[in-house]
Design a protein around this motif. Structure first.
Motif, short mmCIF file in Angstrom:
data_model
loop_
_atom_site.label_atom_id
_atom_site.label_comp_id
_atom_site.label_asym_id
_atom_site.label_seq_id
_atom_site.Cartn_x
_atom_site.Cartn_y
_atom_site.Cartn_z
N ARG A 72 -38.44 -31.55 -20.92
CA ARG A 72 -39.03 -30.09 -21.21
C ARG A 72 -37.94 -29.41 -19.59
O ARG A 72 -37.76 -30.07 -18.52
CB ARG A 72 -40.10 -29.82 -22.10
N TRP A 73 -37.19 -28.41 -19.79
CA TRP A 73 -36.70 -27.64 -18.92
C TRP A 73 -38.12 -26.39 -18.60
O TRP A 73 -38.80 -26.55 -19.70
CB TRP A 73 -36.08 -26.42 -19.53
N VAL A 74 -37.23 -25.49 -17.19
CA VAL A 74 -38.58 -25.04 -16.49
C VAL A 74 -37.89 -23.34 -16.63
O VAL A 74 -38.73 -22.63 -16.39
CB VAL A 74 -39.15 -25.47 -15.33
N ILE A 75 -36.92 -23.66 -16.87
CA ILE A 75 -36.58 -22.37 -16.82
C ILE A 75 -34.69 -21.99 -17.80
O ILE A 75 -34.31 -23.04 -18.39
CB ILE A 75 -35.31 -22.49 -15.51
N THR A 76 -35.09 -20.87 -18.24
CA THR A 76 -33.86 -20.46 -19.73
C THR A 76 -33.36 -19.30 -19.19
O THR A 76 -34.29 -18.60 -18.48
CB THR A 76 -35.34 -19.69 -20.77
N PHE A 77 -32.02 -18.97 -19.44
CA PHE A 77 -31.38 -18.17 -19.76
C PHE A 77 -30.39 -17.80 -20.40
O PHE A 77 -31.15 -17.91 -21.51
CB PHE A 77 -29.73 -19.10 -18.10
N PHE A 78 -30.87 -16.46 -20.46
CA PHE A 78 -30.13 -15.84 -21.79
C PHE A 78 -29.20 -15.52 -21.32
O PHE A 78 -28.06 -14.82 -20.62
CB PHE A 78 -30.66 -14.42 -21.11
N THR A 79 -27.86 -14.53 -23.06
CA THR A 79 -26.63 -15.26 -23.54
C THR A 79 -26.48 -14.12 -23.86
O THR A 79 -27.50 -14.16 -25.03
CB THR A 79 -26.24 -15.85 -23.53
N ASP A 81 -23.30 -14.56 -26.03
CA ASP A 81 -22.53 -14.93 -27.23
C ASP A 81 -22.82 -16.46 -26.32
O ASP A 81 -21.75 -17.17 -25.92
CB ASP A 81 -21.00 -14.74 -26.64
N ILE A 82 -24.36 -16.63 -27.06
CA ILE A 82 -23.99 -18.59 -26.81
C ILE A 82 -22.81 -20.13 -27.55
O ILE A 82 -23.20 -20.20 -27.11
CB ILE A 82 -25.68 -18.61 -28.10
N THR A 83 -22.73 -19.06 -28.69
CA THR A 83 -21.50 -20.07 -29.97
C THR A 83 -20.24 -20.35 -28.61
O THR A 83 -19.88 -21.25 -28.19
CB THR A 83 -21.00 -19.33 -31.13
N SER A 84 -19.84 -19.17 -27.64
CA SER A 84 -18.20 -19.42 -26.82
C SER A 84 -18.85 -19.82 -25.98
O SER A 84 -18.24 -20.43 -24.99
CB SER A 84 -17.83 -17.59 -26.52
N LEU A 85 -19.82 -19.34 -25.04
CA LEU A 85 -20.45 -20.35 -24.15
C LEU A 85 -20.72 -22.28 -23.38
O LEU A 85 -20.48 -22.45 -23.61
CB LEU A 85 -21.98 -19.61 -23.35
N HIS A 86 -21.51 -21.70 -25.66
CA HIS A 86 -21.48 -23.57 -25.79
C HIS A 86 -20.59 -24.30 -26.26
O HIS A 86 -19.89 -25.07 -25.36
CB HIS A 86 -22.46 -23.70 -26.62
N THR A 87 -19.10 -23.50 -25.88
CA THR A 87 -18.09 -24.14 -26.63
C THR A 87 -17.21 -24.31 -25.08
O THR A 87 -16.54 -25.22 -24.73
CB THR A 87 -17.32 -23.21 -27.35
N TYR A 88 -17.49 -23.45 -24.35
CA TYR A 88 -16.70 -23.73 -23.62
C TYR A 88 -17.33 -24.65 -22.32
O TYR A 88 -16.57 -25.15 -21.80
CB TYR A 88 -16.90 -22.67 -23.00
N LEU A 89 -18.75 -24.92 -22.25
CA LEU A 89 -19.30 -25.43 -21.36
C LEU A 89 -18.66 -27.09 -21.75
O LEU A 89 -18.94 -28.28 -21.10
CB LEU A 89 -21.12 -25.52 -21.58
N GLU A 123 -30.14 -17.16 -27.30
CA GLU A 123 -29.18 -15.10 -27.16
C GLU A 123 -29.97 -14.83 -28.48
O GLU A 123 -30.97 -15.93 -29.71
CB GLU A 123 -28.35 -15.90 -28.09
N HIS A 124 -29.98 -13.89 -27.85
CA HIS A 124 -31.85 -13.49 -29.75
C HIS A 124 -31.37 -11.12 -29.35
O HIS A 124 -31.31 -11.35 -28.47
CB HIS A 124 -32.74 -13.45 -28.67
#
Length: 131
Positions: A72-79, A81-89, A123-124
């Motif tokens: 599990r992670w300890v840090i959550t980033f906020f975006t 535009d989750i779709t374009s960020l995911h596609t880019y990564l 993303e929310h």
């Protein structure tokens, strides 16, 4: 006398193997800028907002923990535009999980940095996030 209050989280510190390589990775993929660079430590900012501090560590511990044998992670980033960020990564060969849509709780995916530190991306659009 009025007592001071916690106003939020200023930054999170994560361990990395190579400070230079990790900083370049975060700058390239997320557009962070580097500040407060010292020998084995530096800060990553988004404009004037602190985001992460990287500290060089020869220990194999990372910013993760386990529940039921699942990392599990300890840090959550906020975006925004989750779709374009995911596609880019994904196009940059960053280790990312699938986007999960949890309805009223938003959309999420998990990513891994060069050192095996895990991060959640969220993303929310109905959440007030002041920064």
């Amino acid at each position: 006398m009025e007592v001071g209050k916690i106003l939020g989280i200023a930054y999170n510190v994560i361990p990395v193997k190579n400070i230079k390589n990790s900083a370049e990775w975060f700058v390239k993929h997320f557009g962070f800028n580097i500040r407060n660079q010292r020998k084995d430590y530096l800060s990553l900012f988004r404009d004037n907002r602190p985001i992460l501090d990287l500290i060089q560590s020869d220990n194999e511990s990372r910013a993760v923990f386990e529940i039921n044998n699942k990392k599990r992670w300890v840090i959550t980033f906020f975006t925004n535009d989750i779709t374009s960020l995911h596609t880019y990564l994904k196009s940059e060969d960053v280790k990312v999980g699938n986007i999960v849509d949890e309805g009223k709780y938003g959309k999420f995916f998990v990513l891994e940095d060069l050192d095996g530190n895990l991060f959640d991306v969220w993303e929310h659009h109905d959440c007030e996030l002041i920064y």
